[in-house]
Motif scaffolding. Structure first.
Motif: not given
Length: 259
Positions: A123-124, A136, A139, A201, A203
């Protein structure tokens, strides 16, 4: 058969590779506690003596597969690792970057409940070293995802996780910096989208990307003013008249007309 292989690509990192190696170790232990069989493949491409010696010492404390090649190209190095692996899933890490400690487990759990054609990213990204920033990954299933933006920006790093068969079917195309062609991961992202794969992505996951003063492949590619390596038309047998880049262009043009 091993379920997951972590791939560590090395060149001339020396002592800098140690945090990356420990990051993989922590991830493998997390998988082991959950009963997921996993392994490590290290590919050294034209390594310097200190990098080679450190990997030799690390093999004394942990069993893993190590291979040395001389191709001077990260895309070929990644492909070599894919062909060497027998695992169902593969996760890439470069020799100066880090994963969050449960990256591989979260990917393994995520991909087993999602579409088998998913390609996973964190995610990051936390950039550290000579540069510091946080950004980020998008998605592809998000409503706000804009494919047209990929014409000017590479949305995802090469540190992906996916079924090994995807990397076999779509190997990275060699960088040709002397010909003004590079960004093998950017081209690969386009090619996989065109062939029906979806970049997702995971989480609550993070990668830590090191920027350093010494010239990296990223710096060499930028300094050479390289273009993204072109990709062939879809190999899926699709009759669609448009490839991913053409779709991105059409989307961009449509937005311009609506403004």
């Amino acid at each position: 058969m091993t379920k997951v292989d972590a791939i560590l690509n090395l060149h001339r990192e020396g002592e800098m590779l140690l945090p990356s190696f420990r990051s993989i170790q922590r991830n493998l232990k997390v998988l082991d506690r959950q009963g997921v069989e996993a392994g490590l493949i290290v590919v050294l491409d034209c390594p310097d003596p200190s990098t080679r010696q450190l990997i030799g010492k690390l093999q004394e404390e942990m069993e893993f597969d190590s291979t040395e090649i001389e191709v001077s190209d990260l895309s070929r190095s990644r492909n070599h690792a894919v062909n060497r692996s027998t695992a169902e899933f593969i996760g890439f890490l470069d020799g100066d970057d880090l994963w969050c400690d449960d990256w591989l487990l979260r990917c393994y759990q995520f991909i087993n409940i999602e579409d088998a054609r998913s390609i996973l990213h964190p995610s990051w990204n936390v950039v550290f070293g000579t540069k510091r920033m946080l950004y980020p990954h998008p998605d592809q299933n998000e409503r706000t995802f804009d494919l047209a933006g990929m014409r000017s920006t590479n949305y995802w790093t090469a540190l992906s996780f996916a079924r090994r068969q995807i990397y076999l079917d779509h190997p990275y195309r060699p960088n040709q910096l002397e010909e003004g062609l590079g960004y093998e991961d950017w081209s690969w992202n386009f090619e996989t989208i065109e062939n029906g794969y979806v970049h997702r992505t995971v989480p609550e996951t993070t990668h830590f990307i090191r920027y350093k003063t010494s010239a990296s492949l990223r710096d060499q590619t930028n300094a050479s003013a390289c273009l993204r390596t072109p990709i062939p038309r879809s190999t899926t047998g699709s009759t669609s008249p448009m490839n991913a880049e053409q779709i991105a262009t059409a989307s961009d043009q449509l937005k311009a007309k609506m403004e």
